[in-house]
Write an enzyme that holds these catalytic residues in place. Structure first.
Site: not given
Ligand code: AMP
Length: 190
Positions: A13, A88, A127, A133, A144
């Protein structure tokens, strides 16, 4: 173009959102990236979010909405954006509808990147080696994926009911998947 990109962690994504940004010339807004920036900057909000993020959980709806609202208020979003990582859960999808409804600028389309779970696990392991990360350790990855199943997958139905959903096969070369997305978007965005 106001587009929501949906997909599990590891579905590609973020990569596709960046590619779409370059193609359509609208900003890519990733709530994960905004949160990681807040953590790095050491803001109060970032400090609050860090532990939850590292463990693979979801940051509170109120915090993420505040960050998103602030980002959407910036001038570069006037002709649209690609939203990556938000909503989310169904509450966030509803909050987004309320926020954008006030602006008279609703979500136009939601694109779901469909990728098999086994492939997701393999991609995330790759990754973890490449990006280091904090949330790419095996335990957080499992968490996740579970959070995605439980909380984010219902968002797909939310947009399906609104007749805004398009599912795209997310397996294949990056460029191939990109072409599928552009084709799925159709002539309106050509
Ligand atoms: P991502 O880069 O989209 O995989 O997001 C990394 C982490 O950020 C996630 O595992 C959540 O802990 C937090 N996060 C990102 N977007 C959201 C969201 N819309 N709501 C809650 N937590 C978020």
């Amino acid at each position: 173009m106001r587009l929501v990109l949906l997909g599990a962690p590891g579905s590609g994504k973020g990569t596709q959102a960046a590619r779409l940004r370059d193609h359509f010339g609208v900003p890519h807004i990733s709530t994960g990236e905004l949160l990681r920036a807040a953590v790095k900057a050491g803001t109060a909000l970032g400090l609050q979010a860090k532990a939850v993020m590292d463990a693979g959980g979801l940051v509170s709806d109120a915090i993420v909405l505040a960050i998103l609202e602030e980002r959407l208020s910036q001038g570069d979003t006037s002709s649209g954006y690609i939203l990556d990582g938000y909503p989310r859960n169904v509450a966030q999808a509803h909050a987004l509808d309320v926020l954008l409804g006030k602006l008279g600028q609703p979500v136009e389309r939601a694109i779901q990147l469909d990728v098999d779970t086994e492939l997701l696990v393999a991609r995330l392991a790759g990754r973890a080696l490449a990006e280091h990360r904090a949330d790419d350790n095996p335990e957080s990855v499992r968490k996740r994926l579970q959070v995605y199943e439980d909380q984010t997958a219902p968002v797909i139905d939310y947009y399906r009911h609104q007749e805004k959903l398009t599912s795209v096969d997310g397996v294949g070369a990056m460029e191939e998947v990109f072409e599928r997305i552009v084709e799925a978007l159709g002539s309106r965005y050509a």
